[in-house]
Scaffold this motif. Structure first.
Motif, PDB file in Angstrom:
ATOM      1  N   LEU A   6       3.634  -7.352   7.422  1.00 53.51           N
ATOM      2  CA  LEU A   6       3.482  -6.342   6.370  1.00 53.51           C
ATOM      3  C   LEU A   6       3.437  -4.986   7.054  1.00 53.51           C
ATOM      4  O   LEU A   6       2.677  -4.779   7.998  1.00 53.51           O
ATOM      5  N   ASP A   7       4.265  -4.091   6.584  1.00 53.46           N
ATOM      6  CA  ASP A   7       4.310  -2.763   7.171  1.00 53.46           C
ATOM      7  C   ASP A   7       3.342  -1.887   6.378  1.00 53.46           C
ATOM      8  O   ASP A   7       3.448  -1.799   5.157  1.00 53.46           O
ATOM      9  N   ILE A   8       2.372  -1.305   7.064  1.00 54.70           N
ATOM     10  CA  ILE A   8       1.373  -0.476   6.371  1.00 54.70           C
ATOM     11  C   ILE A   8       1.421   0.931   6.942  1.00 54.70           C
ATOM     12  O   ILE A   8       1.270   1.119   8.146  1.00 54.70           O
ATOM     13  N   VAL A   9       1.660   1.906   6.092  1.00 58.53           N
ATOM     14  CA  VAL A   9       1.735   3.293   6.559  1.00 58.53           C
ATOM     15  C   VAL A   9       0.766   4.133   5.731  1.00 58.53           C
ATOM     16  O   VAL A   9       0.729   4.025   4.513  1.00 58.53           O
TER      17      VAL A   9
ATOM     18  N   ARG B  53       1.027   3.126   1.991  1.00 62.01           N
ATOM     19  CA  ARG B  53       2.288   2.496   1.575  1.00 62.01           C
ATOM     20  C   ARG B  53       2.408   1.160   2.270  1.00 62.01           C
ATOM     21  O   ARG B  53       2.201   1.074   3.480  1.00 62.01           O
ATOM     22  N   ILE B  54       2.695   0.145   1.489  1.00 60.17           N
ATOM     23  CA  ILE B  54       2.900  -1.167   2.126  1.00 60.17           C
ATOM     24  C   ILE B  54       4.284  -1.695   1.779  1.00 60.17           C
ATOM     25  O   ILE B  54       4.822  -1.396   0.718  1.00 60.17           O
ATOM     26  N   GLN B  55       4.831  -2.450   2.696  1.00 59.24           N
ATOM     27  CA  GLN B  55       6.120  -3.097   2.431  1.00 59.24           C
ATOM     28  C   GLN B  55       6.199  -4.384   3.240  1.00 59.24           C
ATOM     29  O   GLN B  55       6.029  -4.356   4.455  1.00 59.24           O
ATOM     30  N   PRO B  56       6.438  -5.503   2.540  1.00 63.73           N
ATOM     31  CA  PRO B  56       6.608  -6.750   3.291  1.00 63.73           C
ATOM     32  C   PRO B  56       7.868  -6.639   4.151  1.00 63.73           C
ATOM     33  O   PRO B  56       8.905  -6.213   3.663  1.00 63.73           O
ATOM     34  N   LYS B  57       7.768  -6.985   5.421  1.00 64.14           N
ATOM     35  CA  LYS B  57       8.935  -6.896   6.309  1.00 64.14           C
ATOM     36  C   LYS B  57       9.500  -8.273   6.602  1.00 64.14           C
ATOM     37  O   LYS B  57      10.699  -8.455   6.677  1.00 64.14           O
ATOM     38  N   VAL B  58       8.627  -9.202   6.831  1.00 62.24           N
ATOM     39  CA  VAL B  58       9.091 -10.575   7.069  1.00 62.24           C
ATOM     40  C   VAL B  58       8.357 -11.504   6.115  1.00 62.24           C
ATOM     41  O   VAL B  58       7.131 -11.596   6.158  1.00 62.24           O
TER      42      VAL B  58
END
Ligand SMILES: Nc1ncnc2c1ncn2[C@@H]1O[C@H](COP(=O)(O)OP(=O)(O)O)[C@@H](O)[C@H]1O
Ligand SMILES: [Mg+2]
Length: 424
Positions: free
Chosen positions: A288-291, A300-305
């Protein structure tokens, strides 16, 4: 005609006895896990003419090439005749899909250098392991699938397509004919069967995903009209509504799995909620990409894998059972009720799971009569027994024991079901 045989772990060659050039005459089998019995198949006969004792009467979908399902010892393969380059390409691609843990048929090998009795060349053959308990969509309908099940077929196709796209696989020929369906807790799980036009790419642009989706909707539309024309599917179904459903469900799932989400730092629970939603859909978030912004008040979160098989992995870790994800979810729910009913919530989960396996799951599986083992898989029967228990309890107005429900289900429902696999 042939005298000597030599087996190696990656290929098997036959040498003509008359001393003609090996290169010109050799039958060559490239196989991932070689099954020496493969050499005994009648490779000098066109596939179309294969019959007893090799060909087994399992259903096949529509295809351009000649395809036959054959039995060799206790293993069952699908054999497809095609040109050498294409056979190797598809073989390698299917191997890549296995490595990526994607649902596709398992390649077994490629046979080249075939000649008939008069020495005329025959097409190469691609062998795949027959996917047990799988059905082509036309057989599902001829086994009495009602049109209410179309949305769950669509869902299965959508999950497959999204998983392939997440792995940057461009399919190029998405259709119901190029998919096999396995029953899964009343719904379906879809497997890719035809990778001929596929391509694994370094990355896949949204336009390529759209292209696959367009092909999918066009093909499925035509296939539904075809089913209606052959009266396997009622006229009340609006094919265009089904393909709209396909497109919208694809977009929703893709978005849920990949979309960026922004919230304030006081709403951190949304992170956990997102992961739970994905778990619910059967996916694990591996990365999970957390910025956060400069002040740290926006996140901001975005699932990456993300990886499919959330329930499947959990059940396998607890019990060793390997079943479809929706079946695993159903079994995990039963395990949870069992744990609660016996007040075992504080015990080690693995211990409780093995007790459930021994006391509930395995005894139910053992009740399946030998002549019914080709009808449904044990996990699917377990799911149906749970549904049947619910139905009996409703009718009786009180709880019904699972073994009683299983006995009733086997005697009244299972016995009338058609075989969907070759019994072992
Ligand atoms: N491994 C397999 N397990 C079960 N069925 C298979 C398998 N491989 C092929 N089939 C059956 O054969 C049909 C045709 O195979 P496919 O690869 O789509 O051929 P084509 O390239 O000619 O379209 C499929 O729809 C499926 O029903
Ligand atoms: Mg095909």
């Amino acid at each position: 005609m042939f005298r000597k045989r030599r087996f190696t772990d990656t290929n098997v060659r036959d040498y003509p006895a008359d001393g003609t050039s090996v290169a010109a005459m050799a039958l060559r089998i490239v196989a991932s896990r070689p099954d020496p019995a493969l050499i005994s198949l009648p490779w000098s006969v066109p596939l179309e003419e294969w019959g007893e004792p090799y060909v087994v009467p399992l259903p096949r979908g529509l295809s351009r090439h000649v395809v036959r399902i054959v039995r060799l010892g206790d293993r069952i393969y699908a054999v497809k005749e095609t040109v050498e380059d294409i056979a190797f390409r598809e073989y390698r691609l299917l191997r890549d899909l296995q490595r990526l843990n994607l649902p596709a048929v398992v390649p077994q090998g490629v046979v080249t250098g075939r000649v008939d009795a008069d020495g005329r060349p025959l097409p190469s053959a691609l062998l795949t392991e027959h996917l047990r308990f799988s059905l082509p969509y036309r057989s599902l309908f001829s086994h009495g699938l009602s049109h209410d099940s179309l949305p769950s077929l669509v869902d299965a196709l959508v999950v497959l397509l999204v998983r392939l796209h997440l792995a940057e696989f461009f399919w190029g020929d998405v259709s119901l004919s190029n998919v096999l369906f396995r029953r899964s807790a009343g719904g379906f799980a879809a497997y890719l069967v035809d990778a001929e036009t596929g391509e694994l790419r370094p990355s896949m642009a949204a336009s390529m995903r759209d292209y696959d989706l367009t092909i999918a909707t066009e093909n499925v539309f035509a296939e539904l009209l075809d089913l209606q024309a052959s009266e396997s599917l009622g006229q009340e179904i609006e094919a265009h509504e089904i393909v709209e459903l396909l497109e919208s469900r694809y977009r929703v799932l893709w978005q849920e799995l990949t979309e960026e989400e922004e919230f304030s730092a006081s709403e951190m629970w949304r992170m956990e909620q997102r992961v739970e939603r994905l778990n619910d859909l059967g996916f694990d978030v591996d990365e999970l990409d957390i910025v956060t912004d400069f002040d740290g008040d926006r996140v901001r979160i975005q699932p990456k894998v993300v990886e499919a098989g959330h329930h499947q992995r959990e059940l396998q870790g607890l019990t060793g059972l390997h079943v479809e994800d929706a079946q695993a979810r159903r079994l995990l729910n039963d395990l949870a009720s069992y744990t609660a009913a016996l007040g075992l919530g504080r015990e080690d989960r693995h211990l409780v799971a093995s007790r459930w396996l021994e006391e509930i799951y395995e005894p139910i599986a053992a009740m399946i009569p030998a002549d019914a083992t080709g009808k449904l898989e044990p996990a699917e029967i377990f799911h149906e027994v749970l549904a049947h228990r619910w139905y009996l309890a409703e009718r009786a107005g009180h709880d019904v024991d699972i073994f009683e429900a299983a006995a009733d289900y086997i005697a009244t429902v299972l016995k009338d079901k058609p075989d969907e696999a070759i019994s072992r």
